[in-house]
Design a protein around this motif. Structure first.
Motif: not given
Length: 745
Positions: A471, A499, A501-502, A505, A507, A529-532, A537
């Motif tokens: 993460k 999943k 961690t961004s 944030p 999303s 960053s990641y699309d939460q 993921h």
């Protein structure tokens, strides 16, 4: 700014931040003698040990058989014995004096290697060579080091001592004075002066050592009490498919404090960690972060003899596989170990102190040698080459033979972040098909039987599985290694990685989405960053062309393919490749670690003839996992065996004490599953370990852990697959080798 420049900039920034975080202020003198440090610890009062041969019996024969025996030493030239001066200001002196004929000093012959010894006297000092200016003295020394190490050879019924440090032979003049002479001088007078007779004694001090507290009760061969009655029958015992005995050389040799052995004993192998962790553990930032999710935490750094704060089930940077602890668990039923030689270049580079190169394959080569040295050391304690219980093997035939003889078969695997230097950095890929071929030839000929194509980071072979540390911590490592953070996509139905961690944030519900998107060209090279809003993921990276080449070559050679740490996509691709060719040699060696292996993937591995051994996180969880996997694997075509992958010394927590053990705790003493051994609480130095209080603080407590599973109501029938796991592993390995032989034909 091009991608290579961005990679270099972000690497520098993150490297500096991480270095400041884990910086340790103390220096640590390294050692290549099987241990991490060279410092004698303590003057613990030790009781007298009874000799293992009859007192006053003269000894002749093989010098290796002197190991861990007690003797007085008599000069052939003068017929007087080596004594120690008493009750004077010069009490730190040995002498040979006729008036002391009946007061000879008793020496415990502590084996430091095959045919080499320290001579440990009744005041817990060793006979050594001390130089002052241009002269030397043979005297008692407190420090265990090479100047107190002697090679011993027999000349008929006498022995000759050669100083390892001076490469000179201990001699005695007709005036009863010690001398060191050139070993190449071969006159009769010199020869007689260098000869000594040994007489067994029962007055030796006990050399510091960890106790086994595992009494063998079975009648029969006292040398091989666990030997099989029928050598043609399936082997009995547990397989630990994932252990890191040699991890004390991991990450430059300065992270995992302690060692599985040291030629000068436990006082060197498990000494104070203060040189690494600082006074009271005040600079143990890496230990605190990895083990306890804290930056500031103090601990007692003293190892032998007190061990107040370590080893501990929660500590990740103190060594937990000292050889006597391994021997205790071997007596408890483990008959096969797979020692994973482990390396990670980027973690090594981040750590500010190291003794060795950060190149991963250099580290693997060093660990290979240390495993052979460890085997030799254990052999030396048990009477000679091949006589120890710890046997490094390179074929299923050898492993089966070793186990049938009642010994421990030790296999070698490689778990490296960039196997064979197959890194994938912005400046290029580190391996080719030709270099992969050369590396396979090298390591197979060195006795390695299995490889992890992936470990923790993406590389030139494929994508890494995402799990807890991925993460943040391993995501940073992937950035530093490859130039990119992990790229993710939604997982296929029924599959799931952790999943991510961004770092900021992003999303569908983020109120700052548009602002952050505007600044993303500046921020994204440094922070991901990641699309939460995605349900899950999964790493977008699967197997590469080079990865496919490696997997096919591993199948051609009958090499065990380790599927843990692969991305979900790559694991599916590798299983499909094995299905197409009908290859059995696949294993998830610490299932539950390094990314999730789904039930569907386990079933496919099972149907091929592969294996899955879980990581034991607690007695209750492991009990449930053994029962679950037994049911799942029973639907396959081969006999079931469910071992475990302990991951000891692999930056993984060991099982903690059971929360409800006040209701039905493990009662000491207890009997092993096969009824051949009685276990008491294990004692090392002044500390006594109890599974109910300490959990699995070190590897020697796995017999207690198995007993804890029985306390939870695990029946004998449910336990049987655990003790069939060594046979299951050998069968899988034999099928893999048979496949390879068929390819050759």
């Amino acid at each position: 700014m091009n991608s290579l420049t961005q990679w270099k900039l972000s690497r520098v920034v993150i490297f500096c931040l991480c270095s400041l975080f884990i910086l340790s202020a103390c220096d640590n003198p390294g050692s290549s003698d099987g241990g991490s440090q060279d410092r004698f610890v303590g003057d613990t009062e030790l009781p007298v040990e009874e000799g293992s041969v009859d007192s006053d019996e003269e000894v002749d024969g093989d010098p290796i058989l002197l190991a861990n025996q007690c003797f007085t030493i008599q000069s052939v030239l003068t017929e007087n014995v080596i004594s120690r001066r008493w009750n004077t200001s010069d009490d730190d002196e040995y002498l040979i004096d006729e008036s002391r004929q009946h007061h000879g000093e008793s020496f415990f012959f502590k084996a430091t290697g095959l045919g080499r010894y320290m001579l440990y006297d009744t005041l817990q000092q060793v006979l050594g060579v001390e130089w002052t200016d241009d002269d030397f003295t043979i005297k008692p020394l407190k420090d265990f080091s090479q100047i107190a190490e002697w090679a011993v050879e027999f000349i008929e019924d006498t022995v000759r001592f050669t100083s390892v440090s001076e490469q000179a032979v201990l001699s005695l003049s007709d005036k009863n004075e010690f001398a060191l002479v050139d070993p190449n001088i071969d006159t009769e007078s010199i020869s007689t002066a260098t000869q000594f007779r040994l007489t067994s004694s029962d007055q030796c001090a006990i050399f510091p050592e960890a106790e086994l507290n595992a009494q063998i009760t079975v009648e029969g061969d006292p040398v091989h009490p666990f030997a099989a009655n029928d050598s043609s029958a399936p082997v009995w015992g547990i397989a630990d498919s994932h252990i890191h005995i040699s991890a004390y050389e991991f990450i430059g040799g300065r992270v995992n404090h302690g060692a599985p052995f040291h030629r000068y004993g436990i006082t060197h192998a498990l000494n104070s960690c203060m040189p690494i962790h600082g006074p009271f553990g005040s600079t143990a930032f890496l230990e605190n972060f990895l083990s306890y999710n804290s930056v500031i935490r103090f601990h007692d750094t003293q190892g032998y003899p007190t061990f107040r704060d370590w080893p501990s089930h929660g500590s990740l940077t103190h060594h937990q596989t000292y050889y006597r602890w391994i021997e205790r668990t071997y007596r408890g039923g483990v008959r096969l170990l797979v020692n994973q030689l482990v390396a990670n270049e980027i973690l090594c580079e981040l750590y500010p102190y190291r003794d060795y190169s950060c190149n991963e394959m250099d580290s693997i080569d060093l660990q290979l040698q240390q495993m052979q040295d460890m085997q030799d050391y254990i052999d030396a304690q048990h009477g000679g080459a091949g006589k120890g219980w710890f046997r490094v093997v390179s074929s299923p035939e050898d492993a089966r033979s070793v186990i049938q003889e009642g010994k421990l078969a030790v296999l070698l695997g490689i778990e490296s972040a960039a196997l064979f230097d197959c890194f994938d950095k912005p400046q290029g890929v580190g391996c080719t098909k030709e270099s992969i071929d050369a590396s396979i030839d090298k390591y197979v000929s060195s006795g390695v039987s299995g490889f992890f194509p992936i470990h923790e980071f993406n590389n030139a072979l494929g994508g890494a599985g995402l799990f807890g540390p991925s993460k943040i911590f391993l995501n940073i490592g992937n950035k530093l290694t490859t130039g990119d953070y992990f790229a993710v996509e939604e997982c296929p139905e029924g599959e799931y990685d952790h999943k991510q961690t961004s770092f900021y944030p992003e999303s569908d519900v983020s109120p700052f989405k548009e602002i952050l998107r505007f600044f993303s060209p500046l921020m994204n090279p440094i922070l991901p960053s990641y699309d939460q809003s995605l349900v899950s993921h999964c790493n977008t990276e699967g197997i590469t062309e080079l990865g496919e080449y490696l997997i096919h070559r591993m199948m051609d050679e009958g090499i065990i393919i380790e599927t843990d740490h692969m991305s979900a996509k790559m694991r599916n691709q590798v299983i499909t490749m094995a299905e197409i060719r009908g290859y059995s040699g696949l294993i998830s060696s610490h299932t539950g670690a390094g990314g999730r292996t789904t039930t569907s993937q386990l079933e496919r591995i099972r149907d091929l003839g592969g294996l899955a051994f879980p990581l034991p996180r607690s007695a209750a969880a492991f009990k449930d996992e053994v029962i679950r996997l037994t049911e799942l694997m029973s639907a396959g075509p081969h006999p079931v065996g469910i071992g475990f992958g302990s991951d000891v010394n692999g930056l993984a927590h060991l099982p903690s004490p059971r929360n409800d053990n006040n209701i039905n705790p493990v009662q000491y003493p207890f009997e092993s599953f096969d009824g051949k051994v009685i276990f008491e609480r294990q004692k090392t130095g002044e500390r006594e370990f109890d599974i109910n209080i300490d959990g699995v603080a070190h590897y020697g407590l796995y017999p207690d852990f198995l007993q804890d599973m029985r306390q939870l109501g695990m029946s004998e029938e449910q336990m049987q697959p655990v003790f069939q796991s060594a046979e299951a592993y050998l069968k899988m390995w034999e099928r893999a080798e048979a496949f390879s032989e068929a390819q050759d034909q």
